[in-house]
Design a protein around this motif. Structure first.
Motif, PDB file in Angstrom:
ATOM      1  N   ALA A 159       0.837  -1.206   0.000  1.00  0.00           N
ATOM      2  CA  ALA A 159       0.000   0.000   0.000  1.00  0.00           C
ATOM      3  C   ALA A 159       0.869   1.252   0.000  1.00  0.00           C
ATOM      4  O   ALA A 159       0.618   2.195  -0.748  1.00  0.00           O
ATOM      5  N   MET A 160       1.913   1.246   0.827  1.00  0.00           N
ATOM      6  CA  MET A 160       2.814   2.408   0.883  1.00  0.00           C
ATOM      7  C   MET A 160       3.398   2.667  -0.501  1.00  0.00           C
ATOM      8  O   MET A 160       3.446   3.808  -0.964  1.00  0.00           O
ATOM      9  N   GLU A 161       3.859   1.600  -1.180  1.00  0.00           N
ATOM     10  CA  GLU A 161       4.478   1.776  -2.503  1.00  0.00           C
ATOM     11  C   GLU A 161       3.464   2.343  -3.497  1.00  0.00           C
ATOM     12  O   GLU A 161       3.766   3.290  -4.228  1.00  0.00           O
ATOM     13  N   LEU A 162       2.256   1.756  -3.507  1.00  0.00           N
ATOM     14  CA  LEU A 162       1.231   2.228  -4.459  1.00  0.00           C
ATOM     15  C   LEU A 162       0.869   3.687  -4.214  1.00  0.00           C
ATOM     16  O   LEU A 162       0.730   4.475  -5.147  1.00  0.00           O
ATOM     17  N   ILE A 163       0.725   4.038  -2.934  1.00  0.00           N
ATOM     18  CA  ILE A 163       0.338   5.416  -2.595  1.00  0.00           C
ATOM     19  C   ILE A 163       1.481   6.389  -2.901  1.00  0.00           C
ATOM     20  O   ILE A 163       1.273   7.441  -3.501  1.00  0.00           O
ATOM     21  N   MET A 164       2.704   6.029  -2.528  1.00  0.00           N
ATOM     22  CA  MET A 164       3.847   6.947  -2.705  1.00  0.00           C
ATOM     23  C   MET A 164       4.213   7.149  -4.168  1.00  0.00           C
ATOM     24  O   MET A 164       4.615   8.238  -4.571  1.00  0.00           O
ATOM     25  N   THR A 165       4.108   6.072  -4.973  1.00  0.00           N
ATOM     26  CA  THR A 165       4.478   6.196  -6.396  1.00  0.00           C
ATOM     27  C   THR A 165       3.344   6.780  -7.217  1.00  0.00           C
ATOM     28  O   THR A 165       3.553   7.179  -8.360  1.00  0.00           O
ATOM     29  N   ALA A 166       2.124   6.799  -6.663  1.00  0.00           N
ATOM     30  CA  ALA A 166       0.929   7.204  -7.407  1.00  0.00           C
ATOM     31  C   ALA A 166       0.766   6.332  -8.650  1.00  0.00           C
ATOM     32  O   ALA A 166       0.149   6.745  -9.637  1.00  0.00           O
ATOM     33  N   GLY A 167       1.310   5.113  -8.582  1.00  0.00           N
ATOM     34  CA  GLY A 167       1.295   4.233  -9.756  1.00  0.00           C
ATOM     35  C   GLY A 167       0.001   3.454  -9.896  1.00  0.00           C
ATOM     36  O   GLY A 167      -0.878   3.500  -9.035  1.00  0.00           O
ATOM     37  N   MET A 168      -0.075   2.740 -11.016  1.00  0.00           N
ATOM     38  CA  MET A 168      -1.256   1.895 -11.262  1.00  0.00           C
ATOM     39  C   MET A 168      -0.801   0.447 -11.359  1.00  0.00           C
ATOM     40  O   MET A 168       0.283   0.178 -11.878  1.00  0.00           O
ATOM     41  N   ILE A 169      -1.650  -0.466 -10.897  1.00  0.00           N
ATOM     42  CA  ILE A 169      -1.393  -1.893 -11.135  1.00  0.00           C
ATOM     43  C   ILE A 169      -2.485  -2.424 -12.040  1.00  0.00           C
ATOM     44  O   ILE A 169      -3.615  -1.911 -12.036  1.00  0.00           O
ATOM     45  N   ASP A 170      -2.141  -3.457 -12.825  1.00  0.00           N
ATOM     46  CA  ASP A 170      -3.161  -4.036 -13.705  1.00  0.00           C
ATOM     47  C   ASP A 170      -3.961  -5.088 -12.936  1.00  0.00           C
ATOM     48  O   ASP A 170      -3.671  -5.398 -11.771  1.00  0.00           O
ATOM     49  N   ALA A 171      -4.953  -5.647 -13.601  1.00  0.00           N
ATOM     50  CA  ALA A 171      -5.891  -6.541 -12.927  1.00  0.00           C
ATOM     51  C   ALA A 171      -5.205  -7.785 -12.369  1.00  0.00           C
ATOM     52  O   ALA A 171      -5.525  -8.234 -11.266  1.00  0.00           O
ATOM     53  N   LEU A 172      -4.234  -8.324 -13.128  1.00  0.00           N
ATOM     54  CA  LEU A 172      -3.590  -9.565 -12.661  1.00  0.00           C
ATOM     55  C   LEU A 172      -2.738  -9.293 -11.420  1.00  0.00           C
ATOM     56  O   LEU A 172      -2.715 -10.099 -10.491  1.00  0.00           O
ATOM     57  N   GLN A 173      -2.067  -8.147 -11.417  1.00  0.00           N
ATOM     58  CA  GLN A 173      -1.304  -7.772 -10.226  1.00  0.00           C
ATOM     59  C   GLN A 173      -2.251  -7.570  -9.037  1.00  0.00           C
ATOM     60  O   GLN A 173      -1.958  -7.990  -7.919  1.00  0.00           O
ATOM     61  N   ALA A 174      -3.390  -6.928  -9.305  1.00  0.00           N
ATOM     62  CA  ALA A 174      -4.383  -6.711  -8.242  1.00  0.00           C
ATOM     63  C   ALA A 174      -4.887  -8.050  -7.696  1.00  0.00           C
ATOM     64  O   ALA A 174      -5.112  -8.203  -6.491  1.00  0.00           O
ATOM     65  N   GLU A 175      -5.013  -9.033  -8.588  1.00  0.00           N
ATOM     66  CA  GLU A 175      -5.451 -10.365  -8.140  1.00  0.00           C
ATOM     67  C   GLU A 175      -4.351 -11.009  -7.282  1.00  0.00           C
ATOM     68  O   GLU A 175      -4.628 -11.604  -6.235  1.00  0.00           O
ATOM     69  N   ARG A 176      -3.099 -10.861  -7.734  1.00  0.00           N
ATOM     70  CA  ARG A 176      -1.982 -11.419  -6.939  1.00  0.00           C
ATOM     71  C   ARG A 176      -1.915 -10.764  -5.570  1.00  0.00           C
ATOM     72  O   ARG A 176      -1.599 -11.400  -4.573  1.00  0.00           O
ATOM     73  N   TYR A 177      -2.209  -9.476  -5.505  1.00  0.00           N
ATOM     74  CA  TYR A 177      -2.182  -8.738  -4.234  1.00  0.00           C
ATOM     75  C   TYR A 177      -3.381  -9.087  -3.328  1.00  0.00           C
ATOM     76  O   TYR A 177      -3.414  -8.696  -2.178  1.00  0.00           O
ATOM     77  N   GLY A 178      -4.395  -9.744  -3.892  1.00  0.00           N
ATOM     78  CA  GLY A 178      -5.607 -10.014  -3.113  1.00  0.00           C
ATOM     79  C   GLY A 178      -6.558  -8.831  -3.085  1.00  0.00           C
ATOM     80  O   GLY A 178      -7.512  -8.794  -2.309  1.00  0.00           O
ATOM     81  N   LEU A 179      -6.301  -7.856  -3.966  1.00  0.00           N
ATOM     82  CA  LEU A 179      -7.177  -6.676  -4.015  1.00  0.00           C
ATOM     83  C   LEU A 179      -8.478  -7.008  -4.744  1.00  0.00           C
ATOM     84  O   LEU A 179      -9.535  -6.466  -4.423  1.00  0.00           O
ATOM     85  N   VAL A 180      -8.391  -7.871  -5.741  1.00  0.00           N
ATOM     86  CA  VAL A 180      -9.603  -8.376  -6.411  1.00  0.00           C
ATOM     87  C   VAL A 180      -9.604  -9.895  -6.303  1.00  0.00           C
ATOM     88  O   VAL A 180      -8.545 -10.520  -6.269  1.00  0.00           O
ATOM     89  N   ASN A 181     -10.789 -10.468  -6.251  1.00  0.00           N
ATOM     90  CA  ASN A 181     -10.887 -11.923  -6.070  1.00  0.00           C
ATOM     91  C   ASN A 181     -10.788 -12.691  -7.377  1.00  0.00           C
ATOM     92  O   ASN A 181     -10.320 -13.826  -7.398  1.00  0.00           O
ATOM     93  N   HIS A 182     -11.297 -12.093  -8.467  1.00  0.00           N
ATOM     94  CA  HIS A 182     -11.324 -12.788  -9.760  1.00  0.00           C
ATOM     95  C   HIS A 182     -11.075 -11.773 -10.867  1.00  0.00           C
ATOM     96  O   HIS A 182     -11.491 -10.618 -10.758  1.00  0.00           O
ATOM     97  N   VAL A 183     -10.446 -12.232 -11.958  1.00  0.00           N
ATOM     98  CA  VAL A 183     -10.245 -11.402 -13.156  1.00  0.00           C
ATOM     99  C   VAL A 183     -10.874 -12.134 -14.335  1.00  0.00           C
ATOM    100  O   VAL A 183     -10.679 -13.348 -14.490  1.00  0.00           O
ATOM    101  N   THR A 184     -11.650 -11.402 -15.137  1.00  0.00           N
ATOM    102  CA  THR A 184     -12.334 -12.023 -16.286  1.00  0.00           C
ATOM    103  C   THR A 184     -12.192 -11.124 -17.508  1.00  0.00           C
ATOM    104  O   THR A 184     -11.771  -9.979 -17.391  1.00  0.00           O
TER     105      THR A 184
END
Ligand code: COA
Length: 260
Positions: A159-184
């Motif tokens: 979370a610190m990295e995402l907030i500090m970099t103001a960066g974006m992650i794609d759906a698969l990264q979000a799934e790996r992070y546990g931010l989303v449960n499924h990608v379709t």
């Protein structure tokens, strides 16, 4: 109720709320936040509605953030009020609803958009979705719960990295992070949300509401999640749903929950 910035549709006990400002990438202005509050509230108090799905119109954005044009010249006091009112009206309000809320993230979910998705009880994403909290690139910080919910969902360091970099992650990264449960695929996003919602809707809505309260209690200051679980568990024994669920099991039949 009629709305300017959102669409609502209900089928088989599932209400879909679609944020509909595609020319502004569904950015959340004050009117949209108020309309979302009203639509979530309306669905939540209707006992026939078992699940709420929140999504964005079009294929480009879920929500590209709070509407920057509305707060660009705010004062310190106005900035604080913006965050406090937004959290009370929409973000905390959604997180605490007894009706389950699924976010179907169909594109950019940035700033207030990701914060709205994180306030939902869980998230699905299309493979084109991109998520981030870009606020520090504007000289401000996430103000709709993002500094709290993102570390809860993905861990403090990520979370610190995402907030500090103001960066974006794609759906698969979000799934790996546990931010989303499924990608379709994009076209399968709402059908999957409905499939999961149908499964949820077969269960006891009062027990689900109690489970939401107990899970949330573990993340709230001054609350003891285990104590909340004991209290909610006990309360379930006084419900018609509990009688129906246990009797149906013992009678080897499917339960028909009255939702009381
Ligand atoms: N607030 C207000 N308007 C917004 C907005 C926001 N958060 N995000 C997008 N828009 C508007 C743009 O101003 C533009 O409007 P216009 O056509 O009247 O100029 C329209 O939506 C389309 O956006 P545009 O930037 O042209 O699309 P793009 O494909 O080039 O870029 C993004 C897409 C998401 C990368 C970009 O819009 C963006 O960075 N948005 C802001 C994200 C942000 O910082 N959110 C956090 C806010 S606290």
């Amino acid at each position: 109720m009629s709305y300017n910035n959102i669409l609502t549709q209900t089928q088989r006990g599932i209400t879909t709320i679609t944020i509909n400002r595609p020319s502004k990438l569904n950015a959340l202005n004050g009117e949209t936040i108020q309309e979302l509050h009203n639509a979530f509230n309306e669905a939540d108090i209707d006992t026939q509605i078992k699940v709420i799905i929140i999504t964005g119109s079009g294929e480009k954005a879920f929500v590209a953030g709070a509407d920057i044009s509305e707060f660009a010249d705010f004062t310190v006091a106005e900035g604080g009020t913006l965050a406090a009112q937004g959290q009370a009206l929409l973000f905390d309000f959604v997180a605490e609803l007894k009706t389950p809320v699924i976010a179907a993230v169909n594109g950019f979910a940035l700033g207030g958009g990701l914060e709205l998705a994180m306030a939902a009880h869980f998230r699905l994403a299309s493979d084109s979705a991109k998520m981030g909290l870009p606020e520090v690139s504007l000289g401000v910080i996430p103000g709709y719960g993002g500094t709290q919910r993102l570390p809860q969902l993905v861990g403090k360091g990520r979370a610190m990295e995402l907030i500090m970099t103001a960066g974006m992650i794609d759906a698969l990264q979000a799934e790996r992070y546990g931010l989303v449960n499924h990608v379709t695929k994009q076209e399968e996003l709402l059908p999957l949300a409905h499939k999961i919602a149908d499964k949820i809707a077969r269960n006891s809505s009062v027990a689900i509401g109690a489970a939401i309260t107990a899970v949330n209690a573990g993340f709230e200051d001054g609350k003891n999640g285990y104590a909340s679980e004991i209290s909610e568990f006990g309360t379930c024994f006084g419900t018609e749903d509990f009688k129906e669920g246990t009797q149906a099991f013992l009678g080897k039949r499917k339960p028909v929950f009255p939702g009381r």
